[in-house]
Design a protein around this motif. Structure first.
Motif, PDB file in Angstrom:
ATOM      1  N   ASP A  34       0.826  -1.212   0.000  1.00 51.91           N
ATOM      2  CA  ASP A  34       0.000   0.000   0.000  1.00 51.91           C
ATOM      3  C   ASP A  34       0.861   1.262   0.000  1.00 51.91           C
ATOM      4  N   ILE A  35       1.853   1.305   0.885  1.00 50.50           N
ATOM      5  CA  ILE A  35       2.691   2.513   0.956  1.00 50.50           C
ATOM      6  C   ILE A  35       3.569   2.621  -0.292  1.00 50.50           C
ATOM      7  N   LEU A  36       3.975   1.488  -0.861  1.00 50.42           N
ATOM      8  CA  LEU A  36       4.753   1.522  -2.099  1.00 50.42           C
ATOM      9  C   LEU A  36       3.925   2.136  -3.224  1.00 50.42           C
ATOM     10  N   ALA A  37       2.666   1.783  -3.326  1.00 47.85           N
ATOM     11  CA  ALA A  37       1.815   2.341  -4.384  1.00 47.85           C
ATOM     12  C   ALA A  37       1.755   3.865  -4.259  1.00 47.85           C
ATOM     13  N   GLU A  38       1.594   4.353  -3.042  1.00 47.35           N
ATOM     14  CA  GLU A  38       1.538   5.798  -2.828  1.00 47.35           C
ATOM     15  C   GLU A  38       2.891   6.448  -3.129  1.00 47.35           C
ATOM     16  N   ALA A  39       3.965   5.836  -2.634  1.00 48.87           N
ATOM     17  CA  ALA A  39       5.310   6.388  -2.847  1.00 48.87           C
ATOM     18  C   ALA A  39       5.685   6.376  -4.324  1.00 48.87           C
ATOM     19  N   SER A  40       5.323   5.319  -5.035  1.00 54.51           N
ATOM     20  CA  SER A  40       5.637   5.237  -6.467  1.00 54.51           C
ATOM     21  C   SER A  40       4.955   6.359  -7.240  1.00 54.51           C
ATOM     22  N   GLY A  41       3.731   6.684  -6.867  1.00 56.32           N
ATOM     23  CA  GLY A  41       3.027   7.790  -7.514  1.00 56.32           C
ATOM     24  C   GLY A  41       3.723   9.121  -7.268  1.00 56.32           C
ATOM     25  N   ILE A  42       4.195   9.311  -6.049  1.00 61.04           N
ATOM     26  CA  ILE A  42       4.914  10.543  -5.706  1.00 61.04           C
ATOM     27  C   ILE A  42       6.197  10.654  -6.518  1.00 61.04           C
ATOM     28  N   VAL A  43       6.964   9.576  -6.572  1.00 59.67           N
ATOM     29  CA  VAL A  43       8.239   9.587  -7.292  1.00 59.67           C
ATOM     30  C   VAL A  43       8.011   9.748  -8.796  1.00 59.67           C
ATOM     31  N   ALA A  44       6.990   9.098  -9.325  1.00 61.49           N
ATOM     32  CA  ALA A  44       6.685   9.246 -10.754  1.00 61.49           C
ATOM     33  C   ALA A  44       6.343  10.694 -11.081  1.00 61.49           C
ATOM     34  N   ALA A  45       5.606  11.359 -10.200  1.00 58.17           N
ATOM     35  CA  ALA A  45       5.259  12.771 -10.432  1.00 58.17           C
ATOM     36  C   ALA A  45       6.509  13.651 -10.398  1.00 58.17           C
ATOM     37  N   ILE A  46       7.440  13.336  -9.507  1.00 53.47           N
ATOM     38  CA  ILE A  46       8.692  14.088  -9.430  1.00 53.47           C
ATOM     39  C   ILE A  46       9.500  13.891 -10.713  1.00 53.47           C
ATOM     40  N   GLU A  47       9.561  12.662 -11.192  1.00 52.61           N
ATOM     41  CA  GLU A  47      10.285  12.398 -12.444  1.00 52.61           C
ATOM     42  C   GLU A  47       9.630  13.107 -13.610  1.00 52.61           C
ATOM     43  N   ARG A  48       8.309  13.115 -13.661  1.00 51.75           N
ATOM     44  CA  ARG A  48       7.618  13.834 -14.746  1.00 51.75           C
ATOM     45  C   ARG A  48       7.954  15.316 -14.697  1.00 51.75           C
ATOM     46  N   ARG A  49       7.978  15.879 -13.484  1.00 48.37           N
ATOM     47  CA  ARG A  49       8.324  17.296 -13.336  1.00 48.37           C
ATOM     48  C   ARG A  49       9.757  17.554 -13.796  1.00 48.37           C
ATOM     49  N   MET A  50      10.653  16.613 -13.487  1.00 49.13           N
ATOM     50  CA  MET A  50      12.061  16.773 -13.829  1.00 49.13           C
ATOM     51  C   MET A  50      12.265  16.828 -15.351  1.00 49.13           C
ATOM     52  N   VAL A  51      11.509  16.034 -16.095  1.00 49.24           N
ATOM     53  CA  VAL A  51      11.720  15.962 -17.549  1.00 49.24           C
ATOM     54  C   VAL A  51      10.645  16.705 -18.345  1.00 49.24           C
ATOM     55  N   ALA A  52       9.839  17.496 -17.659  1.00 52.78           N
ATOM     56  CA  ALA A  52       8.730  18.184 -18.329  1.00 52.78           C
ATOM     57  C   ALA A  52       9.187  19.076 -19.478  1.00 52.78           C
ATOM     58  N   GLY A  53      10.389  19.595 -19.407  1.00 53.60           N
ATOM     59  CA  GLY A  53      10.891  20.468 -20.463  1.00 53.60           C
ATOM     60  C   GLY A  53      11.434  19.723 -21.669  1.00 53.60           C
ATOM     61  N   LEU A  54      11.437  18.402 -21.604  1.00 50.42           N
ATOM     62  CA  LEU A  54      11.944  17.595 -22.717  1.00 50.42           C
ATOM     63  C   LEU A  54      10.791  16.997 -23.513  1.00 50.42           C
ATOM     64  N   SER A  55      10.970  16.913 -24.817  1.00 49.79           N
ATOM     65  CA  SER A  55       9.983  16.217 -25.649  1.00 49.79           C
ATOM     66  C   SER A  55      10.079  14.718 -25.356  1.00 49.79           C
ATOM     67  N   ALA A  56       9.132  13.955 -25.871  1.00 50.47           N
ATOM     68  CA  ALA A  56       9.179  12.496 -25.710  1.00 50.47           C
ATOM     69  C   ALA A  56      10.465  11.951 -26.322  1.00 50.47           C
ATOM     70  N   ASP A  57      10.845  12.470 -27.498  1.00 47.71           N
ATOM     71  CA  ASP A  57      12.101  12.049 -28.129  1.00 47.71           C
ATOM     72  C   ASP A  57      13.300  12.444 -27.272  1.00 47.71           C
ATOM     73  N   GLY A  58      13.236  13.633 -26.679  1.00 46.20           N
ATOM     74  CA  GLY A  58      14.314  14.093 -25.811  1.00 46.20           C
ATOM     75  C   GLY A  58      14.462  13.214 -24.582  1.00 46.20           C
ATOM     76  N   GLN A  59      13.339  12.774 -24.022  1.00 45.95           N
ATOM     77  CA  GLN A  59      13.381  11.877 -22.866  1.00 45.95           C
ATOM     78  C   GLN A  59      14.004  10.533 -23.241  1.00 45.95           C
ATOM     79  N   GLU A  60      13.615  10.001 -24.399  1.00 48.77           N
ATOM     80  CA  GLU A  60      14.197   8.741 -24.861  1.00 48.77           C
ATOM     81  C   GLU A  60      15.696   8.896 -25.093  1.00 48.77           C
TER      82      GLU A  60
END
Length: 146
Positions: free
Chosen positions: A100-126
């Motif tokens: 349960d806590i992993l599911a919540e933590a994974s969502g938090i970390v995924a949101a942080i990663e999305r924020r980190m790469v938000a300035g990159l295109s999908a190709d740029g992320q790849e």
């Protein structure tokens, strides 16, 4: 070394430090550290990992992983076998509370990663992922500096 602004290693270290700080802040309300989150994430993907395997996967020492495991076990987030089925390694698994806590933590970390790469295109992320993998492989293959 020259201008730090032109150093790839320095830029990587700055990015890693910023990511770690954001993850620390994001996981703090759950009472998790980054190594604890990494441990939960690894066990969520590969139940039964040993302490040594978890330490390697979370980039911490065995001694540090021992403390991480004790803390998570005390919170009821993971369980370890009382005896090793073979050898000395005690396999570890998540409890329902751990999942349960992993599911919540994974969502938090995924949101942080999305924020980190938000300035990159999908190709740029790849491309970033591919470039980082090439950098890692070059150092893994290269051994000591030439």
């Amino acid at each position: 070394m020259g201008d730090l602004d032109l150093s790839v290693g320095y830029a990587l270290k700055k990015a890693a430090a910023a990511l770690r700080a954001a993850m620390d802040a994001g996981l703090r309300p759950l009472g998790l550290s980054v190594p604890q989150y990494a441990c939960l994430e690894l066990l969520g993907r590969r139940p039964g990992m040993s302490s040594a395997e978890l330490a390697r996967g979370a980039f911490v020492t065995r001694q540090s992983m021992h403390a991480v495991l004790l803390g998570l076990e005390e919170r009821g987030l993971l369980a370890r076998a009382a005896a090793a089925p073979q050898g000395r390694a005690l396999p570890t698994r998540l409890t329902d509370a751990g999942r349960d806590i992993l599911a919540e933590a994974s969502g938090i970390v995924a949101a942080i990663e999305r924020r980190m790469v938000a300035g990159l295109s999908a190709d740029g992320q790849e491309r970033l992922l591919a470039d980082l993998a090439m950098c890692t492989a070059a150092l893994d293959e290269g051994g000591a500096a030439a």
